[in-house]
Design an enzyme around this catalytic site. Structure first.
Site, PDB file in Angstrom:
ATOM      1  N   ASN A 103       0.826  -1.203   0.000  1.00  0.00           N
ATOM      2  CA  ASN A 103       0.000   0.000   0.000  1.00  0.00           C
ATOM      3  C   ASN A 103       0.861   1.253   0.000  1.00  0.00           C
ATOM      4  O   ASN A 103       1.040   1.882  -1.047  1.00  0.00           O
ATOM      5  CB  ASN A 103      -0.950  -0.031   1.201  1.00  0.00           C
ATOM      6  CG  ASN A 103      -1.907   1.145   1.189  1.00  0.00           C
ATOM      7  OD1 ASN A 103      -1.872   1.973   0.294  1.00  0.00           O
ATOM      8  ND2 ASN A 103      -2.743   1.234   2.192  1.00  0.00           N
ATOM      9  N   ASP A 104       1.426   1.591   1.150  1.00  0.00           N
ATOM     10  CA  ASP A 104       2.168   2.844   1.263  1.00  0.00           C
ATOM     11  C   ASP A 104       3.292   2.978   0.231  1.00  0.00           C
ATOM     12  O   ASP A 104       3.574   4.075  -0.241  1.00  0.00           O
ATOM     13  CB  ASP A 104       2.767   2.984   2.668  1.00  0.00           C
ATOM     14  CG  ASP A 104       1.686   3.241   3.704  1.00  0.00           C
ATOM     15  OD1 ASP A 104       0.617   3.737   3.325  1.00  0.00           O
ATOM     16  OD2 ASP A 104       1.920   2.938   4.890  1.00  0.00           O
ATOM     17  N   VAL A 105       3.903   1.858  -0.135  1.00  0.00           N
ATOM     18  CA  VAL A 105       5.044   1.932  -1.052  1.00  0.00           C
ATOM     19  C   VAL A 105       4.626   2.251  -2.481  1.00  0.00           C
ATOM     20  O   VAL A 105       5.460   2.409  -3.353  1.00  0.00           O
ATOM     21  CB  VAL A 105       5.864   0.622  -1.054  1.00  0.00           C
ATOM     22  CG1 VAL A 105       6.452   0.358   0.310  1.00  0.00           C
ATOM     23  CG2 VAL A 105       5.029  -0.543  -1.528  1.00  0.00           C
ATOM     24  N   ALA A 152       1.175   3.920   7.500  1.00  0.00           N
ATOM     25  CA  ALA A 152       1.500   5.318   7.734  1.00  0.00           C
ATOM     26  C   ALA A 152       0.261   6.119   8.108  1.00  0.00           C
ATOM     27  O   ALA A 152       0.354   7.284   8.479  1.00  0.00           O
ATOM     28  CB  ALA A 152       2.163   5.910   6.502  1.00  0.00           C
TER      29      ALA A 152
END
Lengths: 100, 464
Positions: free
Chosen positions: B393-395, B434
């Site tokens: 997700n965040d990456v 995050a």
């Protein structure tokens, strides 16, 4: 004046840090997990100290408190040595190239 | 065996350990490297037995417990599923560090055995080395236990933060330094025990504020610490093998921590001081529900991928949790049969430890030359038809490039949004670790596949 042996050991230590630095940067990122497990296995060479601790006492006093700590350390380190190397081996066996 | 001869053998085992790490520069040489490591370890152990030269009852006991410990280790190594590697490594770190603490304690109780002086009158240098070794070992022991519990899910991965946390840690750290100084002038055994006790406490306090997705940094850091602890003991025992190994492991862990921090564009201290995303997670995820999301099913995904000429797969921690790697490989096999070019893109901090995704893919028989690192593959997204994001997700969040206010701003991300269409397998729209919303969910070229990663992938295989 004679050089203290400590300085020699310190030299080995510092040089090994440099060796480690360059060797580890050359490790391919896809093998970073095996790198962690194998460094874990080799740091169990602390077993050397554990064996000395366990066996250095007089043979009629094998259950002195300092020896007992030695025995305990041997068990822990042995789990790590066998576990660490074997699990690394198991992982490395899985890395295969494309079949052509 | 004379001390000089055994010193030379210890040097040899140190060199074999260097070669073991050197082997890991490519998968072809890695297995040989591992044998070097094993050989180095055998030399060190045999030489130690020979130089101690005590073959009484104690020796038998040592062999027996070596066998017991070894069997436990072997059992764990063969039984552990690959998805559990992060917690296994954390667990192993705790063991080796506890062993270091025990050896230090033993040396403190009986310095004669190690030629370090006599009880109450230990050589100054040795005393400093062994108390440092014991302190670092103890910190790493409890720290690794906490990391293990968090990774295993026994303890919540959420950061535990309280007021004045950093001040307490700082105070305890300074106390340790003062106590080591005091121990050196007084030689009082109680001081030594207090040092070990406080170090155990610091280990816990140090790791509890660090959240689940920061674990790659934590594990690498603990890896590094375990090396420094071993080196400290190595100086005490005047043992070259231990000093070399400690330095190798210490720098290895430090480099991995650095790579992980760079992968998140955060400073090491920022990670260690902890608490990212723990503050206002709830307030941020409120206003997402209104935005339109394109919702797809397995048939849509299968259709898109079958007609693509190239597909890039972006795995993340979610794939590990769902154990979806085998299903994923099956899907890729079918796609390849249809003439689709498939490759895998791995972000440096994907998963819970360095290289986590690579091991899982290797387990599922994915050839390693189809798996690429961020820098190698990031330009290819622009030419690819479908990006299949599974459990990451965040990456992939483009906000890291566009919004300087975002906590992940500046983090290198996989340019998934550049591909013609994005398939995003995820259980819900909830934000990632995050705590920030992923812009990608709401783009026109994104199709959300709401399901468990494994189930969805299996369904896609069926409809292919």
């Amino acid at each position: 004046m004679e050089i203290d042996p400590f300085i020699f050991r310190l030299s080995i230590f510092i040089l090994s840090i440099f060796v480690g630095y360059y060797v580890v940067w050359s490790v391919t990122p896809s093998l970073h997990t095996p790198l962690m497990s194998v460094t874990n296995a080799i740091s169990s060479v602390i077993i050397v100290g554990a064996i000395i601790a366990a066996l250095a006492g007089a043979s009629d006093k094998i259950f002195e408190i300092s020896s007992i700590f030695g025995y305990l350390a041997i068990i822990l380190a042995a789990v790590n040595i066998f576990g660490g190397f074997l699990v690394t081996q198991r992982m490395l066996q899985m890395y295969k190239k494309k079949k052509k | 065996m004379s001390a000089n001869l055994s010193a030379i053998f210890y040097l040899m085992s140190g060199i074999l350990f260097i070669l073991a790490l050197r082997g890991l520069s490519s998968p072809e040489t890695s297995r040989q490297g591992n044998y070097f490591g094993i050989a180095g370890m055998m030399i060190a152990i045999i030489v130690t037995f020979l130089s101690v030269g005590n073959y009484g009852t104690g020796f038998i006991y040592v062999l027996v417990i070596l066998f017991i410990g070894g069997s436990i280790g072997a059992f764990i190594a063969f039984r552990i599923p690959m998805t559990a590697m992060p917690e296994l490594v954390a667990g192993f770190h705790s063991l080796v560090c506890l062993a270091a603490v025990f050896v230090a304690i033993s040396a403190f109780l009986k310095p004669e055995a190690f030629n370090l002086g006599t009880t109450g009158n230990i050589k100054l240098a040795s005393l400093i080395e062994m108390s440092l070794g014991a302190a670092i070992g103890a910190i790493t022991f409890t720290g690794s236990i906490i990391a293990f519990l968090k990774l295993r899910g026994i303890m919540s991965g959420a950061p535990i933060i309280f007021k004045g946390q950093h001040l307490i840690n700082l105070f305890l750290g300074l106390t340790i330094i003062f106590l080591i100084y005091y121990l050196c002038i007084s030689q009082l055994p109680n001081i030594f025990w207090i040092i070990v006790g406080i170090s155990f406490l610091i280990g816990v306090l140090l790791i509890i504020p660090i959240g689940g997705a920061d674990m790659p940094v934590v594990i690498s850091m603990l890896n590094s610490y375990s090396g420094w602890a071993a080196a400290g003991i190595g100086f005490t025992l005047e043992n070259t093998a231990l000093i070399i190994t400690g330095a190798l492991v210490g720098s290895s862990g430090a480099i991995l921590s650095y790579i992980m921090c760079k992968g998140m564009n955060r400073s090491f201290f920022n990670v260690i001081l902890g608490g990212w995303g723990a503050t206002d997670q709830t307030s941020k995820s409120k206003n997402n529900d209104q935005k339109p999301v394109k919702n797809g099913n397995a048939d849509d995904a299968a259709f898109l991928m079958k007609n693509a000429s190239s597909v890039i797969i972006v795995p993340g921690y979610g794939m590990a949790v769902a154990q979806a790697q085998h299903a994923l490989r099956e899907m890729v096999d079918v796609l390849k049969k249809n003439g689709v070019k498939v490759s895998y893109a791995i972000h440096p901090v994907a998963g819970r430890m360095p290289g986590h995704m690579n091991v899982l893919l290797a387990e599922a028989n994915v050839p390693y030359d189809e798996v690429f690192e961020l820098e190698e593959i990031n330009n290819d997204f622009a030419n690819c038809d479908v990006a299949y994001v599974i459990g990451a997700n965040d990456v992939t969040n483009p906000v890291a490039k566009s919004d300087p206010q975002s906590p992940i701003y500046g983090m290198p991300i996989l340019d998934v949004e550049k591909s013609k269409s994005v398939l995003f397998v995820k259980r819900s729209l909830s934000p990632g670790y995050a705590g920030i919303d992923n812009d990608l969910f709401y783009r026109d070229n994104t199709l959300m596949l709401f399901a468990d990663a494994k189930k969805m992938t299996e369904e896609i295989v069926k409809s292919l």
